[in-house]
Design a protein around this motif. Sequence first.
Motif, short mmCIF file in Angstrom:
data_model
loop_
_atom_site.label_atom_id
_atom_site.label_comp_id
_atom_site.label_asym_id
_atom_site.label_seq_id
_atom_site.Cartn_x
_atom_site.Cartn_y
_atom_site.Cartn_z
N PHE A 232 -46.11 28.46 73.15
CA PHE A 232 -44.99 28.08 73.70
C PHE A 232 -44.59 29.21 74.97
O PHE A 232 -45.30 30.43 74.76
CB PHE A 232 -43.39 28.45 73.03
N THR A 233 -43.97 28.92 76.03
CA THR A 233 -44.07 29.96 77.12
C THR A 233 -42.40 29.93 77.31
O THR A 233 -41.72 28.85 76.99
CB THR A 233 -44.65 29.45 78.41
N VAL A 234 -42.02 30.98 78.16
CA VAL A 234 -40.68 31.29 78.58
C VAL A 234 -40.67 31.32 79.97
O VAL A 234 -41.29 32.20 80.50
CB VAL A 234 -39.96 32.30 77.90
N ASP A 235 -39.63 30.97 80.61
CA ASP A 235 -39.43 31.12 82.15
C ASP A 235 -39.06 32.57 82.43
O ASP A 235 -38.19 32.94 81.77
CB ASP A 235 -38.72 30.23 82.90
N ARG A 236 -39.73 33.36 83.44
CA ARG A 236 -39.60 34.55 83.43
C ARG A 236 -38.19 34.89 83.86
O ARG A 236 -37.42 36.02 83.32
CB ARG A 236 -40.49 35.39 84.55
N HIS A 237 -37.52 34.28 84.58
CA HIS A 237 -36.12 34.52 85.36
C HIS A 237 -34.92 33.58 84.33
O HIS A 237 -33.90 34.31 84.29
CB HIS A 237 -36.10 34.11 86.66
N THR A 238 -35.41 32.50 84.03
CA THR A 238 -34.15 31.75 83.23
C THR A 238 -34.03 31.85 81.88
O THR A 238 -33.23 31.43 81.47
CB THR A 238 -34.30 29.94 83.91
N GLY A 239 -35.15 32.20 81.20
CA GLY A 239 -35.35 32.21 79.66
C GLY A 239 -35.59 30.86 79.17
O GLY A 239 -35.09 30.76 77.84
N ILE A 240 -36.03 29.90 79.76
CA ILE A 240 -36.13 28.61 79.25
C ILE A 240 -37.23 28.51 78.46
O ILE A 240 -38.51 28.78 79.29
CB ILE A 240 -35.95 27.46 80.25
N ILE A 241 -37.52 28.11 77.24
CA ILE A 241 -38.60 28.24 76.51
C ILE A 241 -39.22 26.62 76.60
O ILE A 241 -38.47 25.86 76.52
CB ILE A 241 -38.34 28.42 74.96
#
Length: 826
Positions: A232-241
């Motif tokens: 899994f990854t997370v968006d650096r600015h929005t926090g969406i996984i």
Amino acid sequence: MLHVDPGSISSFFSFPLFIFSNKMAPSWTAGAWTLLAALGFLSCCSFGWCEASRTSGSTSGGSRQEEGPSSLERVKRGWVWNQFFVVEEYTGTEPLYVGKIHTDSDEGEGNIKYTISGEGAGSIFIIDELTGDIHATERLDREEKAFYTLQARARDRLSNDLLEPESEFVIKVQDINDSEPKFLEGPYIGSVAELSPIGTSVMKVTASDADDPTYGSSARVVYSVLDEEKIFTVDRHTGIIMTAVADLDRETQDRYELVVKATDMAGQMGGLSGSTTVTIVITDVNDNPPRFPQKMYQFSVSEGAAVGTPVGRVIATDADMGENTDMSYLIKEEGELFKVTTDVETQEAVVSIKKPLDFENKRTHNVVVEAVNKHVDPRFVDLGSFRDQTIVRVSVSDIDEPPIFQPLEGTIMEVQEDAKVGALVGIITARDPDVKNKPVRFSIDRTTDQEMIFHIDPDSGAITLGKILDRETAGWHNITVRAVEADNHTMASHSAVSIRILDVNDNPPELATPYEASVCEDAKPGQLIHTISVVDRDEPQSDHRFYFTLAPEASSNRHFTLRDVKDHTAGIQTQRSGFNRHEQNVYFLPILVVDSGPPSLSSTGTLTIHVCGCDAEGAIQSCNATAYVMSAALSPGALIALLVCMLILIVLVLLILTLKRHRKGQRMAEDEEDMRDNVIKYNDEGGGEQDTQAYDMSALRNLYDFPEAKSCDSGPDIRSLPQWIQANRVGGGADGAAAAAADFSLFKGYIRKKVEQADADLSVPPYDSFQTYAFEGTSSPALSLSSIHTMSTTSEQDFSYLSDWGPRFRQLAGYYAPENPEEERS
């Protein structure tokens, strides 16, 4: 004027009103915190100096230009310096210098006293009364309170009078990066379907930073994944996984634990960070077909098992979960003998018997059962077939079976209606399925043939007639034939036999009903007056038909003719005109009906034709010879007369009913009076069957005419005595009258005595009562009439007086009177 002492800048120019300044602490032991405060003050002072210059320059060219040529000439500003800045989280040991307040009238002689009031004055913030220096004595936290509002005053130390107007200023707490990001809603739980494509959004996490977002990068947060970053990854600015792989498989791993970190200062070195745990559940999709654990199952069942008996259960497994495991089962082979159903609770396939099994015919059956998913996801059809098969081998065991009829479903036989007794109807066959050529015995279940119309040969199964048949009474006969093994009567089976009775023409045709027709007196020749039809109790044939003719006795008829319509009906027509109902009002027309056979049968029916009077349109008015047509309308006078007659009749009926009721009331009153005041005792015996004149009913009809009511001297009324006593009194003379009077006086004296006793008795009711007494008298002139006494005595007695007693004793006198010698000689 109060002003700020801004170090070297303060010697350059001064400010009006209160002017505040920040100076560096006298000692540099405060370290970096003091340095930051001093740098902040210098920047504020530079801004204030530039603003003062701008304001002064903007007002040049006005009235103040004549005061001097310098562009830096001091002018009165429209605002004042009213803010101090202090750094939060100061950790020094000495109070933190905040700033200084000063007035132009302070010449350093110590005659001015500086004071502050407001938020935190005296506790958090203190001021030197002589110098105006303000210090912070406590550690400040911007996240708790961002600024403090205070008021400054300058007083004369001796008179305590205000030298300057009170001025308000603000001390703002300068933010530093002292708060790490926090996940207020954590830990998080999310879900994503298995086999989701890369980049599928799972959920969003959010971290908050208590630092000032408007100052620097202390509140700028970025996100990253510490564990499972390959999945899994997370968006650096929005926090969406999001998913990082496309092959997530719930059956391999159904959940993942992630650690997501949030770092402030935009992720730069020295930034603070916080983390949270994220649990991601992998949801199921229908990506796995059902699978049987075995490719073959074996069961055994008796051939005598009933239809619907379960043979065995098998189950297919599915790695999916929930409704994705729902499946149905089908039979691909041997479906004519077996069926399969699905147990909704256990998802098992239940194999049961669909038709009876026969060990002698087939001993082993291989049933192919297929399991199919009910909810197939079209996105995964390319993964393969979502079905599986297995073989269920069923072994049939042998048992001793009862005979089997051929055919199994029952037998239909036919026999002619006119067949003779003993004629063959048909033959029933049955065999023992276990042993060939084993003898079988047959019989008829008499509950289905109580009249014993049929018989069956116990060895051959031949059914014969036992009685004459009649199709019109019963067209079908349903009997049950029982077959048993010759050496084991417990092995029995039954078969239904339906026997159809074939019709023969043994019933003549008849007219459908006793027809009656009407003909008008003015009927024309050839006029159709009625149509008749025929019925035949025999079964109609395709070419069967009926013929209508007049009977031979009606051959001389000149009034009516009969026309055969040839559709089982015939029409009656007039042959002449001018019928007269007064001459003859009824005609009887015999009709002969013949069928086509074979053999041809016939019957004669009679049609009754009435001659009627009709109106001009042919509507029948009356069919009686003496009838007259009554006018349908009555005159008003006739109606009134009719109503008056009816009213008179009603009044008469009411009068009759009223009189009857009145008479009935009087009669009831008389009866009640008779019961209370008059008691009549009539005690007399009849004279036997030949005595019809023994009673005088006038005593009962005249209730108020009593012998006792007359004078005692005149004696009893002769009408109240029996007829034989009257005869004695009339014919006997004085002696007879004296004897009768003496006899009655005895009874009168007895009754009078009893009446006196009843009147003197205080226990009886006060009104007249009914008393009953039994008194026979002292003696009887007839003495004893017992036949026993007569037989026992030898004395001669004279019974001639019995003939004087009247007709009642005539027969008795004939028995006891002396015989007449003349009659004996004759």
